[in-house]
Motif scaffolding. Structure first.
Motif, mmCIF file in Angstrom:
data_model
loop_
_atom_site.group_PDB
_atom_site.id
_atom_site.type_symbol
_atom_site.label_atom_id
_atom_site.label_comp_id
_atom_site.label_asym_id
_atom_site.label_seq_id
_atom_site.Cartn_x
_atom_site.Cartn_y
_atom_site.Cartn_z
ATOM 1 N N TRP A 1 19.853 57.258 22.611
ATOM 2 C CA TRP A 1 20.405 57.724 21.346
ATOM 3 C C TRP A 1 19.303 57.895 20.302
ATOM 4 O O TRP A 1 19.295 58.866 19.542
ATOM 5 C CB TRP A 1 21.466 56.753 20.852
ATOM 6 C CG TRP A 1 21.953 57.078 19.473
ATOM 7 C CD1 TRP A 1 21.685 56.408 18.316
ATOM 8 C CD2 TRP A 1 22.772 58.195 19.111
ATOM 9 N NE1 TRP A 1 22.288 57.018 17.250
ATOM 10 C CE2 TRP A 1 22.978 58.122 17.709
ATOM 11 C CE3 TRP A 1 23.364 59.236 19.828
ATOM 12 C CZ2 TRP A 1 23.735 59.057 17.027
ATOM 13 C CZ3 TRP A 1 24.128 60.163 19.140
ATOM 14 C CH2 TRP A 1 24.298 60.071 17.757
ATOM 15 N N HIS A 2 18.369 56.972 20.265
ATOM 16 C CA HIS A 2 17.252 57.082 19.324
ATOM 17 C C HIS A 2 16.368 58.288 19.644
ATOM 18 O O HIS A 2 15.748 58.864 18.743
ATOM 19 C CB HIS A 2 16.417 55.798 19.349
ATOM 20 C CG HIS A 2 17.125 54.615 18.774
ATOM 21 N ND1 HIS A 2 16.828 53.315 19.140
ATOM 22 C CD2 HIS A 2 18.154 54.528 17.883
ATOM 23 C CE1 HIS A 2 17.618 52.483 18.481
ATOM 24 N NE2 HIS A 2 18.441 53.195 17.717
ATOM 25 N N ARG B 1 20.970 52.937 24.203
ATOM 26 C CA ARG B 1 20.555 52.860 22.804
ATOM 27 C C ARG B 1 19.226 53.575 22.601
ATOM 28 O O ARG B 1 19.045 54.309 21.615
ATOM 29 C CB ARG B 1 20.438 51.402 22.371
ATOM 30 C CG ARG B 1 20.291 51.214 20.855
ATOM 31 C CD ARG B 1 20.187 49.745 20.476
ATOM 32 N NE ARG B 1 21.306 48.982 21.031
ATOM 33 C CZ ARG B 1 21.161 48.012 21.929
ATOM 34 N NH1 ARG B 1 19.961 47.703 22.390
ATOM 35 N NH2 ARG B 1 22.218 47.369 22.374
ATOM 36 N N SER C 1 23.085 48.986 28.179
ATOM 37 C CA SER C 1 23.272 49.217 26.747
ATOM 38 C C SER C 1 21.938 49.473 26.052
ATOM 39 O O SER C 1 21.842 50.317 25.153
ATOM 40 C CB SER C 1 23.975 48.020 26.118
ATOM 41 O OG SER C 1 23.254 46.815 26.382
ATOM 42 N N THR C 2 20.896 48.784 26.484
ATOM 43 C CA THR C 2 19.563 48.996 25.898
ATOM 44 C C THR C 2 19.050 50.396 26.207
ATOM 45 O O THR C 2 18.485 51.070 25.332
ATOM 46 C CB THR C 2 18.576 47.946 26.444
ATOM 47 O OG1 THR C 2 19.074 46.629 26.172
ATOM 48 C CG2 THR C 2 17.200 48.115 25.820
#
Length: 272
Positions: free
Chosen positions: A61-62, A58, A54-55
């Protein structure tokens, strides 16, 4: 009426087979991602070394909402496309010639078997000293690696033509060029298409490798910078981005191959 009932009865099994073929990869991917998350969250492997799934997503996505990411993405795509294009323009004609003429094939067999197993990455120091750390080195490395599988596939495709078809063409008075154009090349096209699909993956790997180890602008260079600053989550984010790119390339070439070769028996058998 009977035919319609037969078709209706046959449709559900085909639908279930299609659903199963789609569901199995989805489940395997979901299980792999869940295992990745579990290993990181339980500190089986330190999250400093292996950020959680998940990290990493994420962080990806950034990155994808920034212009610098897409600029690097397009630079990697450029190196891949140029390398694969040059390899195709060279390997296919050479493979047709070497596959069509036994004397030429025997003459170049030893050099091909000598050069083909050489890992392309060992050429990086040579490229440092000759072409330098620029797009030329990336294209050369990508083209060199993609050249060999495509060359070998083309040669095998040309040599695997049905001898009866060749004899039939000659008995009808076809010239060597006409036999090549009407019989040999159509028979070799599936081999060439497979070679291009394999070479496309090799070209991407080596374009990324050139960027990673030579500092050439692209996603590989971004990984290098993230590694230098200890940004492990970004390292995995860029790796995931390259994985998505490779998957997109594979699926695109596979779909194109099925569409272009829908006339070929192998595709009809596969569809059946």
């Amino acid at each position: 009426m009977v035919a319609a009932e037969t078709a209706a009865a046959a449709a559900p099994p085909r639908f279930r087979a299609s659903a199963g073929a789609l569901l199995l990869p989805v489940l395997s991917i979901a299980a792999s991602l869940a295992l990745w998350e579990l290993i990181s969250r339980t500190n089986t492997i330190s999250q400093h070394d292996l950020p959680a799934m998940s990290t990493s997503f994420r962080a990806l996505w950034h990155l994808v909402v920034t212009g610098s990411f897409w600029h690097a993405f397009l630079q990697t795509l450029r190196g891949w496309a140029l390398g694969l294009g040059i390899a195709t323009l060279l390997a296919v004609p050479i493979g047709i010639v070497l596959g069509s003429f036994d004397l030429a094939g025997r003459a170049f067999r030893v050099p091909i078997e000598f050069l083909r197993p050489i890992p392309s990455a060992v050429l990086i120091p040579v490229l440092f000293l000759t072409l330098g750390t620029n797009i030329k080195s990336e294209i050369f490395l990508a083209a060199f690696g993609a050249f060999w599988p495509l060359l070998v596939q083309t040669m095998y495709g040309v040599r695997d033509v049905d001898p009866i078809a060749l004899d039939t063409g000659r008995s009808f008075g076809l010239s060597r060029v006409e036999v090549l154009w009407r019989i040999t090349l159509p028979s070799a096209v599936p081999y060439i298409a497979t070679g291009i699909r394999i070479a496309s993956t090799v070209s991407l790997i080596l374009a990324f490798t050139a960027e990673l180890f030579m500092g050439i602008p692209g996603l590989g260079q971004k990984v290098n910078v993230a590694s230098a600053f200890g940004q492990t989550d970004q390292i995995f984010a860029y790796a995931i981005a390259v994985g998505f790119l490779g998957l997109a390339i594979h699926l695109s070439f596979s779909a194109l191959e099925r569409r272009a070769l829908r006339w070929h028996p192998s595709q009809r058998l596969g569809a059946a």
